[in-house]
Design an enzyme around this catalytic site. Structure first.
Site, short mmCIF file in Angstrom:
data_model
loop_
_atom_site.label_atom_id
_atom_site.label_comp_id
_atom_site.label_asym_id
_atom_site.label_seq_id
_atom_site.Cartn_x
_atom_site.Cartn_y
_atom_site.Cartn_z
N GLU A 35 -28.31 25.15 -27.70
CA GLU A 35 -29.68 25.22 -27.53
C GLU A 35 -30.37 23.89 -28.25
O GLU A 35 -30.40 24.03 -29.60
CB GLU A 35 -30.36 26.57 -27.82
CG GLU A 35 -31.90 26.68 -27.68
CD GLU A 35 -32.19 27.99 -28.51
OE1 GLU A 35 -33.31 28.46 -28.27
OE2 GLU A 35 -31.59 28.58 -29.58
N ASP A 46 -41.08 29.68 -35.04
CA ASP A 46 -40.16 28.99 -36.09
C ASP A 46 -40.31 29.54 -37.49
O ASP A 46 -41.40 29.32 -38.09
CB ASP A 46 -40.27 27.49 -35.77
CG ASP A 46 -39.77 26.88 -34.39
OD1 ASP A 46 -39.18 27.63 -34.02
OD2 ASP A 46 -40.37 25.81 -34.00
#
Length: 247
Positions: A35, A46
């Protein structure tokens, strides 16, 4: 037998050449999927390690074209399927169809855009179908059954399930709550990629009966950060990948 893992890396981190070396190490270490995150300045999911990696790549001048060039480099090194992870802004600014055409040209297998949900996707899912790219929606434990039903007509190949709410990074206990969530997804008949807070081999093994592959991100970025600038980046990352996959 090694576990299936989708290994996350940030394009351009620790630097342009280093991110290709990281991809090689992850592939050689036994990951089933890569990924590749295209850094963006305003992420929504994140954790601090991945934010730091993205900031460093952006400060060094990362552009979307560099991400596609990285994938071309990966394809020359490995046959491991590559998925792009990007936030909506870089995809929409470039043009959804144009972004996906370029992704397909460089050999990408699928695209994950967490902030383009199926009912506000700017044409992402339809363009993916036309171009033969897997578009991977992201769902979380608080996703309602009604919203899950919106996914059924899409005939998805993959679904990304976050194992808890919040941001990436912090350790996630694999237990009754998130396993019940994963059980809800089985009726969709898709390959479930389960991630958020996976950093230990025992977590990967606990997930094996419930997901197609475990997704590991921050734990790998942490190892990359520790080895960046040294002579052993490849070895450090490959060893960590082998530990997680049990290979």
């Amino acid at each position: 037998m090694a576990s299936r893992i989708m290994a996350h890396l940030v394009a351009g981190y620790p630097d342009r050449a280093g991110s290709l070396e990281v991809a090689r190490a992850l592939a050689d270490g036994g990951c089933s999927y890569l990924e590749v995150q295209f850094p963006f300045s305003d992420p929504t999911a994140d954790g601090p390690l991945i934010q730091e990696a993205c900031d460093r790549a952006l400060r060094a001048g990362f552009r979307v074209a560099d991400g596609f060039a990285l994938i071309e480099g990966i394809r020359r090194l490995s046959a491991v399927p590559v998925f792009i992870m990007s936030y909506a802004n870089p995809v929409v600014v470039r043009g959804v169809e144009g972004f996906l055409r370029e992704a397909r040209r460089v050999g990408t297998s699928g695209v994950i855009v967490p902030d383009l949900p199926v009912d506000a996707d700017e044409g992402l899912f339809a363009a993916g179908r036309r171009l033969g790219l897997a578009i991977v929606p992201v769902v979380s434990p608080n996703t309602t059954d009604r919203r899950l039903e919106l996914l059924r007509p899409l005939e998805l190949e993959y679904l990304y399930a976050t194992l808890r709410q919040g941001i990436t990074g912090a350790y996630t206990e694999i237990g009754e709550e998130n396993l019940a969530f994963l059980a809800r997804l089985q009726s969709l008949g898709v390959r479930v990629l389960g991630g958020f807070g996976i950093s230990r081999r025992e977590q990967v093994r606990a997930l094996e009966p419930h997901v197609h592959a475990a997704v590991v991100g921050s734990a790998l970025v942490e190892r990359i950060r520790g080895a960046a600038g040294g002579p052993d980046l490849y070895t450090a990352v490959r060893t960590r990948m082998e530990e997680l996959a049990g290979s």
